[in-house]
Scaffold this motif. Structure first.
Motif, PDB file in Angstrom:
ATOM      1  N   CYS A  42       0.834  -1.199   0.000  1.00  0.00           N
ATOM      2  CA  CYS A  42       0.000   0.000   0.000  1.00  0.00           C
ATOM      3  C   CYS A  42       0.869   1.249   0.000  1.00  0.00           C
ATOM      4  O   CYS A  42       0.496   2.267  -0.580  1.00  0.00           O
ATOM      5  N   ALA A  43       2.031   1.171   0.635  1.00  0.00           N
ATOM      6  CA  ALA A  43       2.925   2.324   0.660  1.00  0.00           C
ATOM      7  C   ALA A  43       3.343   2.684  -0.758  1.00  0.00           C
ATOM      8  O   ALA A  43       3.397   3.855  -1.122  1.00  0.00           O
ATOM      9  N   ARG A  44       3.597   1.650  -1.554  1.00  0.00           N
ATOM     10  CA  ARG A  44       3.991   1.900  -2.939  1.00  0.00           C
ATOM     11  C   ARG A  44       2.845   2.576  -3.692  1.00  0.00           C
ATOM     12  O   ARG A  44       3.037   3.556  -4.392  1.00  0.00           O
ATOM     13  N   ASP A  45       1.646   2.042  -3.523  1.00  0.00           N
ATOM     14  CA  ASP A  45       0.495   2.649  -4.196  1.00  0.00           C
ATOM     15  C   ASP A  45       0.270   4.060  -3.691  1.00  0.00           C
ATOM     16  O   ASP A  45      -0.055   4.963  -4.447  1.00  0.00           O
ATOM     17  N   HIS A  46       0.439   4.230  -2.395  1.00  0.00           N
ATOM     18  CA  HIS A  46       0.205   5.519  -1.761  1.00  0.00           C
ATOM     19  C   HIS A  46       1.184   6.555  -2.320  1.00  0.00           C
ATOM     20  O   HIS A  46       0.807   7.666  -2.641  1.00  0.00           O
ATOM     21  N   LEU A  47       2.434   6.169  -2.442  1.00  0.00           N
ATOM     22  CA  LEU A  47       3.438   7.092  -2.968  1.00  0.00           C
ATOM     23  C   LEU A  47       3.098   7.488  -4.388  1.00  0.00           C
ATOM     24  O   LEU A  47       3.253   8.635  -4.778  1.00  0.00           O
ATOM     25  N   ARG A  48       2.611   6.515  -5.145  1.00  0.00           N
ATOM     26  CA  ARG A  48       2.258   6.827  -6.516  1.00  0.00           C
ATOM     27  C   ARG A  48       1.088   7.819  -6.525  1.00  0.00           C
ATOM     28  O   ARG A  48       1.027   8.720  -7.347  1.00  0.00           O
ATOM     29  N   ASP A  49       0.172   7.638  -5.584  1.00  0.00           N
ATOM     30  CA  ASP A  49      -0.947   8.575  -5.476  1.00  0.00           C
ATOM     31  C   ASP A  49      -0.444   9.978  -5.200  1.00  0.00           C
ATOM     32  O   ASP A  49      -0.883  10.949  -5.802  1.00  0.00           O
ATOM     33  N   ILE A  50       0.481  10.080  -4.249  1.00  0.00           N
ATOM     34  CA  ILE A  50       0.997  11.391  -3.872  1.00  0.00           C
ATOM     35  C   ILE A  50       1.696  12.031  -5.061  1.00  0.00           C
ATOM     36  O   ILE A  50       1.470  13.193  -5.382  1.00  0.00           O
ATOM     37  N   GLU A  51       2.524  11.263  -5.727  1.00  0.00           N
ATOM     38  CA  GLU A  51       3.270  11.809  -6.851  1.00  0.00           C
ATOM     39  C   GLU A  51       2.359  12.169  -8.007  1.00  0.00           C
ATOM     40  O   GLU A  51       2.623  13.092  -8.760  1.00  0.00           O
ATOM     41  N   GLY A  52       1.279  11.381  -8.146  1.00  0.00           N
ATOM     42  CA  GLY A  52       0.405  11.614  -9.279  1.00  0.00           C
ATOM     43  C   GLY A  52      -0.701  12.615  -8.982  1.00  0.00           C
ATOM     44  O   GLY A  52      -1.475  12.948  -9.864  1.00  0.00           O
ATOM     45  N   LYS A  53      -0.751  13.036  -7.747  1.00  0.00           N
ATOM     46  CA  LYS A  53      -1.844  13.919  -7.349  1.00  0.00           C
ATOM     47  C   LYS A  53      -1.672  15.301  -7.971  1.00  0.00           C
ATOM     48  O   LYS A  53      -0.586  15.862  -7.959  1.00  0.00           O
ATOM     49  N   LEU A  54      -2.749  15.817  -8.474  1.00  0.00           N
ATOM     50  CA  LEU A  54      -2.688  17.164  -9.027  1.00  0.00           C
ATOM     51  C   LEU A  54      -2.660  18.158  -7.877  1.00  0.00           C
ATOM     52  O   LEU A  54      -3.263  17.922  -6.848  1.00  0.00           O
ATOM     53  N   PRO A  55      -1.956  19.236  -8.056  1.00  0.00           N
ATOM     54  CA  PRO A  55      -1.910  20.227  -6.987  1.00  0.00           C
ATOM     55  C   PRO A  55      -3.295  20.790  -6.704  1.00  0.00           C
ATOM     56  O   PRO A  55      -4.115  20.934  -7.610  1.00  0.00           O
ATOM     57  N   ALA A  56      -3.532  21.077  -5.441  1.00  0.00           N
ATOM     58  CA  ALA A  56      -4.829  21.654  -5.068  1.00  0.00           C
ATOM     59  C   ALA A  56      -4.995  22.985  -5.790  1.00  0.00           C
ATOM     60  O   ALA A  56      -4.056  23.756  -5.937  1.00  0.00           O
ATOM     61  N   GLY A  57      -6.196  23.217  -6.265  1.00  0.00           N
ATOM     62  CA  GLY A  57      -6.427  24.473  -6.969  1.00  0.00           C
ATOM     63  C   GLY A  57      -6.243  24.337  -8.468  1.00  0.00           C
ATOM     64  O   GLY A  57      -6.471  25.276  -9.210  1.00  0.00           O
ATOM     65  N   TYR A  58      -5.839  23.149  -8.874  1.00  0.00           N
ATOM     66  CA  TYR A  58      -5.630  22.939 -10.306  1.00  0.00           C
ATOM     67  C   TYR A  58      -6.937  22.991 -11.068  1.00  0.00           C
ATOM     68  O   TYR A  58      -6.985  23.421 -12.202  1.00  0.00           O
ATOM     69  N   TRP A  59      -8.017  22.515 -10.406  1.00  0.00           N
ATOM     70  CA  TRP A  59      -9.307  22.377 -11.085  1.00  0.00           C
ATOM     71  C   TRP A  59      -9.797  23.722 -11.541  1.00  0.00           C
ATOM     72  O   TRP A  59     -10.567  24.349 -11.160  1.00  0.00           O
TER      73      TRP A  59
END
Ligand SMILES: [Zn+2]
Length: 59
Positions: A42-59
């Motif tokens: 899950c840590a691996r998936d979680h890290l990928r989530d963090i890295e792939g997350k769009l910055p807040a306010g992007y929308w």
């Protein structure tokens, strides 16, 4: 001091059920004074989530 049994906050697997090597790979996060554990998978998936997350306010 004995730590309580760590449980993955994502999939709920118990750290005790992992082998000693896997147990070393668990990720510990402290958030607002609370401890969260992530199993290696899950840590691996979680890290990928963090890295792939769009910055807040992007929308
Ligand atoms: Zn997990």
């Amino acid at each position: 001091m004995t730590e309580p049994t760590a449980v993955c906050s994502v999939c709920g697997v118990h750290r005790d059920s992992a082998g000693p090597v896997d147990a070393m790979a668990w990720v510990r996060e402290t958030e607002d004074g609370r401890t969260r554990w992530l199993c290696p998978r899950c840590a691996r998936d979680h890290l990928r989530d963090i890295e792939g997350k769009l910055p807040a306010g992007y929308w």
